[in-house]
Design a protein around this motif. Sequence first.
Motif, mmCIF file in Angstrom:
data_model
loop_
_atom_site.group_PDB
_atom_site.id
_atom_site.type_symbol
_atom_site.label_atom_id
_atom_site.label_comp_id
_atom_site.label_asym_id
_atom_site.label_seq_id
_atom_site.Cartn_x
_atom_site.Cartn_y
_atom_site.Cartn_z
ATOM 1 N N ILE A 18 0.718 -1.188 -0.006
ATOM 2 C CA ILE A 18 -0.090 0.046 0.075
ATOM 3 C C ILE A 18 0.998 1.171 -0.064
ATOM 4 C CG2 ILE A 18 -1.743 1.349 1.406
ATOM 5 C CD1 ILE A 18 -2.551 -1.781 2.068
ATOM 6 N N HIS A 19 2.100 1.115 0.535
ATOM 7 C CA HIS A 19 3.044 2.255 0.487
ATOM 8 C C HIS A 19 3.707 2.361 -0.685
ATOM 9 C CE1 HIS A 19 1.843 2.687 4.898
ATOM 10 N NE2 HIS A 19 2.484 4.029 4.722
ATOM 11 N N ASN A 20 3.543 1.538 -1.541
ATOM 12 C CA ASN A 20 4.107 1.686 -2.946
ATOM 13 C C ASN A 20 5.563 1.417 -2.867
ATOM 14 O OD1 ASN A 20 1.983 2.225 -4.849
ATOM 15 N ND2 ASN A 20 1.892 4.400 -3.761
ATOM 16 N N TYR A 21 6.015 0.478 -2.010
ATOM 17 C CA TYR A 21 7.464 0.016 -2.157
ATOM 18 C C TYR A 21 7.353 -1.106 -3.345
ATOM 19 C CZ TYR A 21 9.225 2.410 1.909
ATOM 20 O OH TYR A 21 9.619 3.352 2.527
ATOM 21 N N THR B 78 -17.514 2.267 -4.733
ATOM 22 C CA THR B 78 -16.628 2.080 -5.581
ATOM 23 C C THR B 78 -15.298 1.492 -5.534
ATOM 24 O OG1 THR B 78 -15.845 4.482 -5.468
ATOM 25 C CG2 THR B 78 -17.683 4.356 -7.116
ATOM 26 N N LEU B 79 -14.240 2.458 -5.225
ATOM 27 C CA LEU B 79 -12.954 1.707 -4.976
ATOM 28 C C LEU B 79 -13.029 0.796 -3.826
ATOM 29 C CD1 LEU B 79 -11.314 5.482 -5.463
ATOM 30 C CD2 LEU B 79 -10.899 3.516 -6.894
ATOM 31 N N PHE B 80 -13.606 1.169 -2.574
ATOM 32 C CA PHE B 80 -13.524 0.094 -1.347
ATOM 33 C C PHE B 80 -14.206 -0.814 -1.566
ATOM 34 C CE2 PHE B 80 -12.732 4.019 1.980
ATOM 35 C CZ PHE B 80 -11.649 4.467 1.286
ATOM 36 N N LYS B 81 -15.369 -0.891 -2.402
ATOM 37 C CA LYS B 81 -15.888 -2.045 -2.624
ATOM 38 C C LYS B 81 -15.153 -3.115 -3.427
ATOM 39 C CE LYS B 81 -19.490 -2.428 -5.346
ATOM 40 N NZ LYS B 81 -20.482 -2.128 -6.149
ATOM 41 N N ASP B 82 -14.662 -2.418 -4.380
ATOM 42 C CA ASP B 82 -13.809 -3.352 -5.474
ATOM 43 C C ASP B 82 -12.303 -3.691 -4.957
ATOM 44 O OD1 ASP B 82 -16.067 -2.972 -6.901
ATOM 45 O OD2 ASP B 82 -15.308 -1.307 -8.301
ATOM 46 N N TYR B 83 -11.669 -3.107 -4.301
ATOM 47 C CA TYR B 83 -10.582 -3.387 -3.829
ATOM 48 C C TYR B 83 -10.376 -3.587 -2.481
ATOM 49 C CZ TYR B 83 -9.544 -1.825 -8.399
ATOM 50 O OH TYR B 83 -9.593 -1.797 -9.888
ATOM 51 N N GLN B 84 -11.132 -4.131 -1.734
ATOM 52 C CA GLN B 84 -11.373 -4.615 -0.393
ATOM 53 C C GLN B 84 -10.141 -5.463 0.262
ATOM 54 O OE1 GLN B 84 -14.976 -5.533 0.944
ATOM 55 N NE2 GLN B 84 -14.650 -5.173 3.061
ATOM 56 N N GLU C 70 -7.522 -5.544 4.118
ATOM 57 C CA GLU C 70 -7.510 -5.172 5.421
ATOM 58 C C GLU C 70 -7.339 -3.705 5.663
ATOM 59 O OE1 GLU C 70 -8.834 -5.759 8.692
ATOM 60 O OE2 GLU C 70 -8.487 -7.595 7.717
ATOM 61 N N ALA C 71 -6.312 -3.149 4.850
ATOM 62 C CA ALA C 71 -6.408 -1.432 5.090
ATOM 63 C C ALA C 71 -7.520 -0.813 4.603
ATOM 64 C CB ALA C 71 -5.193 -1.149 3.871
ATOM 65 N N ILE C 72 -8.288 -1.288 3.613
ATOM 66 C CA ILE C 72 -9.412 -0.622 3.273
ATOM 67 C C ILE C 72 -10.581 -0.867 4.275
ATOM 68 C CG2 ILE C 72 -11.369 -0.858 1.426
ATOM 69 C CD1 ILE C 72 -9.261 -0.629 -0.547
ATOM 70 N N ASN C 73 -10.429 -2.092 5.058
ATOM 71 C CA ASN C 73 -11.234 -2.436 5.983
ATOM 72 C C ASN C 73 -11.331 -1.192 7.374
ATOM 73 O OD1 ASN C 73 -12.669 -4.501 4.903
ATOM 74 N ND2 ASN C 73 -11.354 -6.006 5.955
ATOM 75 N N VAL C 74 -9.955 -0.914 7.520
ATOM 76 C CA VAL C 74 -9.674 0.194 8.329
ATOM 77 C C VAL C 74 -10.439 1.456 8.195
ATOM 78 C CG1 VAL C 74 -8.002 1.705 9.304
ATOM 79 C CG2 VAL C 74 -7.511 -0.815 9.203
ATOM 80 N N THR D 182 -2.351 10.487 1.011
ATOM 81 C CA THR D 182 -0.800 10.232 0.902
ATOM 82 C C THR D 182 -0.439 8.672 0.581
ATOM 83 O OG1 THR D 182 -0.522 10.061 3.245
ATOM 84 C CG2 THR D 182 -0.043 12.079 2.371
ATOM 85 N N ILE D 183 -1.390 7.807 0.911
ATOM 86 C CA ILE D 183 -0.829 6.480 0.890
ATOM 87 C C ILE D 183 -2.037 5.638 0.041
ATOM 88 C CG2 ILE D 183 -0.657 4.366 2.132
ATOM 89 C CD1 ILE D 183 0.131 6.263 4.800
ATOM 90 N N LEU D 184 -3.180 5.597 0.775
ATOM 91 C CA LEU D 184 -4.226 4.672 -0.053
ATOM 92 C C LEU D 184 -4.707 5.318 -1.472
ATOM 93 C CD1 LEU D 184 -5.974 2.069 0.506
ATOM 94 C CD2 LEU D 184 -7.703 3.709 1.196
ATOM 95 N N PHE D 185 -4.751 6.361 -1.650
ATOM 96 C CA PHE D 185 -5.454 6.839 -2.870
ATOM 97 C C PHE D 185 -4.243 6.772 -4.240
ATOM 98 C CE2 PHE D 185 -9.143 9.371 -1.857
ATOM 99 C CZ PHE D 185 -10.009 8.208 -1.359
ATOM 100 N N PRO D 186 -2.945 7.019 -3.815
ATOM 101 C CA PRO D 186 -1.991 6.841 -4.779
ATOM 102 C C PRO D 186 -1.720 5.389 -5.023
ATOM 103 C CG PRO D 186 -1.236 8.371 -3.022
ATOM 104 C CD PRO D 186 -2.421 7.939 -2.408
ATOM 105 N N TYR D 187 -1.877 4.220 -3.958
ATOM 106 C CA TYR D 187 -1.529 3.165 -4.318
ATOM 107 C C TYR D 187 -2.828 2.714 -5.093
ATOM 108 C CZ TYR D 187 -2.626 -1.766 -3.127
ATOM 109 O OH TYR D 187 -3.209 -3.063 -3.135
#
Lengths: 122, 238
Positions: B43-46, B141-147, B149-153, B198-203
């Motif tokens: 998620i942090h794009n490493y 939209t995004l949260f449903k399709d890419y669920q 654990e981070a999106i659960n948060v 800064t983290i989730l949307f760029p990912y």
Amino acid sequence: MKQKLKQWPIQIKLIDPNHPAFNENDLLIAADCCAYADSEFHQKFSENTILIGCPKLDDIDYSIKLKEVLTNNDIKKVTVVRMIVPCCYGIENMVRNAIKESGKDIELETYVIGIEGDLVEQ
Amino acid sequence: MNNNSIKDIITQYPQVGEFLKLNGVDCANCLVGTCLLKDILTIHNYNEEVQEEIYSHIDKLISGESDEMIIFEHVQEEIALQPIIKKLMDQHQIILQIVYTIEFITSQKYFNVKFEKELKQLLEYVSNYADKQHHLLEEDTLFKDYQNEAINVMFEEHDMGRNYIKQAKLNFDDEDILKENLLAYTNLLKDHIHKEDTILFPYLNTICEKDYQFTTNQAIEDEVVAYLSDFNNKLFTI
């Protein structure tokens, strides 16, 4: 009180992004009103290189110049001091954007001053 | 270990939290913290190669083989934002203005009396704009399709926010309880938006292949912006 100002000019709009003071100290970015609102402002914050601006009255996006400052210099920490009035959050927001755009891992600390001059949030 | 929640690992091994924070992964301050270690670096794009090196170093920190705080290279490719992500990030800026206006109001003495009308209006905007327009758009939209654990948060933080606002409305006449819930909400939202921007949307912007067709209620958005601008201008004539 000892004179502690590290550089001149101090307005974000006027500063050269390559000013040598940027590599010697942490950076403080304050809204114009703060130094007048908080009577202890200088004792608390003048160990830093200070930049000031007003996000309501200055009709520019500081984040472009601040990104240059952060990119061109070795700055480890930025402290933002702003008033609690909602328009003043813009200065914090522009600093956040500048840090993000610089791609550097720079610590950010924010102090918020109330309209009676009291520190209401850190 | 990689399938453990990040909060559990940091609690048990604080040196891992310090190391991750140094590398821009500041999970120690998250209010929820249930993301899994294995998801965090993605998620942090490493990239995968650097992820392997980081996991290997975490193992050494945990085993005591090393106490070195290394900073790993983190190169992020700049990609144009997809329309839905751009829209959500623009809405964040308006929601932050609501949040900071609420913070200002709660800093005033007798704020629930002095600013009763304004605060009630802002709470309606929180429910009808920030939640029903913005959070539901994210969730549908995004949260449903890419669920994951981070999106659960993120879902969990939306629910926490709804509960703070519900409690604030129920306790509007009790200044202390109202303030407690409003500040819990504003602190949650600032942290939540920061994580998304800064983290989730760029990912999500890097992995999302779907061209979302979405509509937003522009009328309420314009109304919120105009109200906040008017409130700000009036502040200087009080």
